[in-house]
Design a protein around this motif. Structure first.
Motif, mmCIF file in Angstrom:
data_model
loop_
_atom_site.group_PDB
_atom_site.id
_atom_site.type_symbol
_atom_site.label_atom_id
_atom_site.label_comp_id
_atom_site.label_asym_id
_atom_site.label_seq_id
_atom_site.Cartn_x
_atom_site.Cartn_y
_atom_site.Cartn_z
ATOM 1 N N ASP A 173 -12.364 6.678 8.583
ATOM 2 C CA ASP A 173 -11.174 6.150 9.260
ATOM 3 C C ASP A 173 -11.267 4.644 9.461
ATOM 4 N N LEU A 194 -12.610 12.835 8.095
ATOM 5 C CA LEU A 194 -12.466 12.186 9.406
ATOM 6 C C LEU A 194 -11.223 11.298 9.490
ATOM 7 N N ARG A 211 -10.801 12.863 15.541
ATOM 8 C CA ARG A 211 -11.940 12.323 14.812
ATOM 9 C C ARG A 211 -13.194 12.646 15.621
ATOM 10 N N PHE A 240 -10.833 9.698 19.221
ATOM 11 C CA PHE A 240 -12.142 9.634 18.567
ATOM 12 C C PHE A 240 -13.147 10.245 19.538
#
Lengths: 344, 180
Positions: A126, A144, A150, A170
């Motif tokens: 990412d 991802l 993520r 994330f």
């Protein structure tokens, strides 16, 4: 006819000549509209005297901060699905699982990167960047950069500079601790597996106990949190206030402060509108002062942050009692006067 | 959008944002008047709006948005002060002063709303007029100092300030909820 503005101001400031006073008085006596007009001039004139101390914040950037806070604080780390949709999602998940089962036999979804004695800098799918410290490893799905969230698993220590994506949090899971961010710079140190720590260098991070994802602490720039035995041990705020994590059992034993607090009805309960129980996710009002953002995470360590925390540079200003009293009395009197038409 | 009519239910993010833009700065300044800490004040007001956002679909505001936000921010400030009382940052007396702020009278917020509107309305002033008003009200210069600085007469400064006040008043009068 309305007197000129500067004559009205002189009239208000009591510096007008006798003729000017007569002119204004006559105009005021003419109609209620004139008196309302004067009343508003008075309010604008009075309030404009205080503009020097009025802080104008950039509302657009404050709104953006609000959006970040909204995503970070009001959306729980664990996925919460409406009950009525659970069946649909379960069915869909079953199909996906079966598909994934066959897919897994053909190809591994996960990528693991480990370091030896040297650190390693790598870029995730990412585009987020990771500095992986010695003897550490991270594992993530090779997709991802595409999924709904993520998620990274970490063993050891790593610093993350996360690419902002408000729609895909994330997540860094490291044993006892799960960290959720939207786009920020932070370091997770889990060398001591039972005492991991998180340091936020930039932005906002929510940290939860992996075993109890609803137990969340919000960290901002300069804050760090230390775990012990799988639970929060202490939060070190950049404002230099160390917040010990007190269990509910401990707080019941506290005297006399807790006893006093019990008698006080929480102010939030005084709202005429029923408050929801979501306050648990609302951040505490003690946050660091975010000035001089630094991105030099490579050289920042937990010890350095603790050192900074000892310096009294960001101490909260003493509460201005006299100022508050003066303000309340003076403001109420003067503003009330300014809002009442003396001729009405 | 009139914010003083009642009751109100927040229908969309756009409407919420309008409320945010209208009340954010006045609320921060209202809190900062007591705490003298702009970062803490910002945080309390951010929390106030987070609470409102969290409940936006569930509540029907019975009084007014202004009154609701005033009360919510005030209570957020009191909760903050109470929390820090343990750290000896504030005393019982100091907390009492804040707790005595009225729940139902949002007039304490009104001056800050007017100040915010004055700053916005300054955009409607002509450049010279605006500069003289700014030097006087935001920089705190006297009429004589402004006259010397701009090499104009003191009378001209007085005229400009008077004209600016009248124009600003006209702009503020367009907001029907501002002057009751």
């Amino acid at each position: 006819m309305m007197p000129e503005g500067h004559i009205l101001l002189k009239y208000i400031d009591k510096t007008a000549s006798t003729e000017e006073v007569q002119l204004v008085d006559l105009w005021l006596e003419e109609s209620l509209d004139n008196r309302k007009h004067y009343q508003r001039i008075l309010a604008v004139h009075y309030e404009s005297q205080h503009l020097k101390n009025y802080t104008v914040l950039d509302v657009d950037s404050e709104w953006n901060e609000f959006i970040d806070n909204k995503v970070a604080f009001l959306e729980p780390i664990e996925d919460s699905l409406p009950h009525r949709k659970i069946f649909i999602y379960t069915a869909a998940a079953s199909i996906l699982l079966i598909s994934a089962f066959f897919f897994l036999f053909q190809k591994s979804d996960f990528v693991t990167t480990a370091t030896g004695s040297d650190p390693l800098t790598l870029t995730l799918p990412d585009a987020s960047e990771v500095i992986l410290y010695p003897n550490s490893s991270i594992t993530y799905n090779e997709d991802l950069g595409k999924g709904n969230s993520r998620k990274i698993e970490l063993a050891g220590k790593a610093s993350f500079e996360v690419v902002s994506d408000k729609t895909r949090p994330f997540l860094v899971e490291s044993g006892f601790v799960t960290t959720k961010v939207l786009g920020t710079v932070f370091t997770v140190d889990s060398y001591k597996s039972k005492e991991p720590s998180i340091l936020v260098t930039e932005g906002t991070v929510s940290v939860a106990e992996t075993k109890n994802l609803s137990n969340v602490r919000i960290l901002k720039k300069g804050d760090s949190v230390v775990f012990s035995g799988g639970s929060f041990k202490e939060v070190i705020r950049a404002r230099n206030q160390i917040e010990p994590i007190v269990s509910s059992k401990q707080s019941v034993q506290e005297e006399p402060v807790v006893e006093k607090e019990k008698k006080i009805i929480p102010e939030s309960d005084k709202q005429t509108i029923e408050e929801s129980a979501a306050n648990a996710n609302i951040p505490a009002a003690s946050r660091p002062e975010a000035k001089n953002p630094e991105k030099e995470i490579k050289t920042t360590t937990k010890e350095e942050v603790k050192e900074k925390a000892v310096k009294p540079e960001a101490k909260l200003s003493p509460f201005p009692v006299k100022k508050a009293i003066d303000f309340l009395v003076d403001k109420h009197d003067n503003f009330s006067k300014s809002r009442k038409c003396k001729f009405a | 959008v009139t914010r003083d009519k009642k009751p109100i239910k927040i229908q969309s993010e756009e409407e919420f944002k309008e409320i945010f833009e209208e009340f954010y700065n006045p609320l921060v300044n209202f809190i900062n008047q007591y705490l003298s800490n702009i970062e803490t004040s910002k945080e309390i007001v951010q929390n106030t709006f987070l609470k409102l956002w969290d409940k936006r679909n569930k509540i029907l505001i019975q009084t007014s948005v202004k009154n609701y936000l005033y009360r919510s921010a005030k209570n957020g400030m009191i909760d903050y002060v109470r929390k820090h009382q343990k750290l000896k940052i504030v005393s019982d007396d100091e907390e009492r002063i804040l707790k005595n702020l009225p729940d139902t009278d949002d007039a304490y917020l009104s001056p800050f709303i007017i100040r915010n509107e004055i700053i916005k309305a300054m955009e409607h002033l002509k450049p010279k007029n605006k500069e003289i008003f700014r030097l006087s009200k935001l920089e705190g210069l006297t009429y004589e100092e402004i006259a010397n600085h701009l090499k104009i007469s003191k009378r001209s400064v007085e005229d400009n300030i008077g004209r600016a006040i009248v124009i600003l008043k006209e702009q503020l009068s367009k907001n029907t909820s501002l002057f009751k």
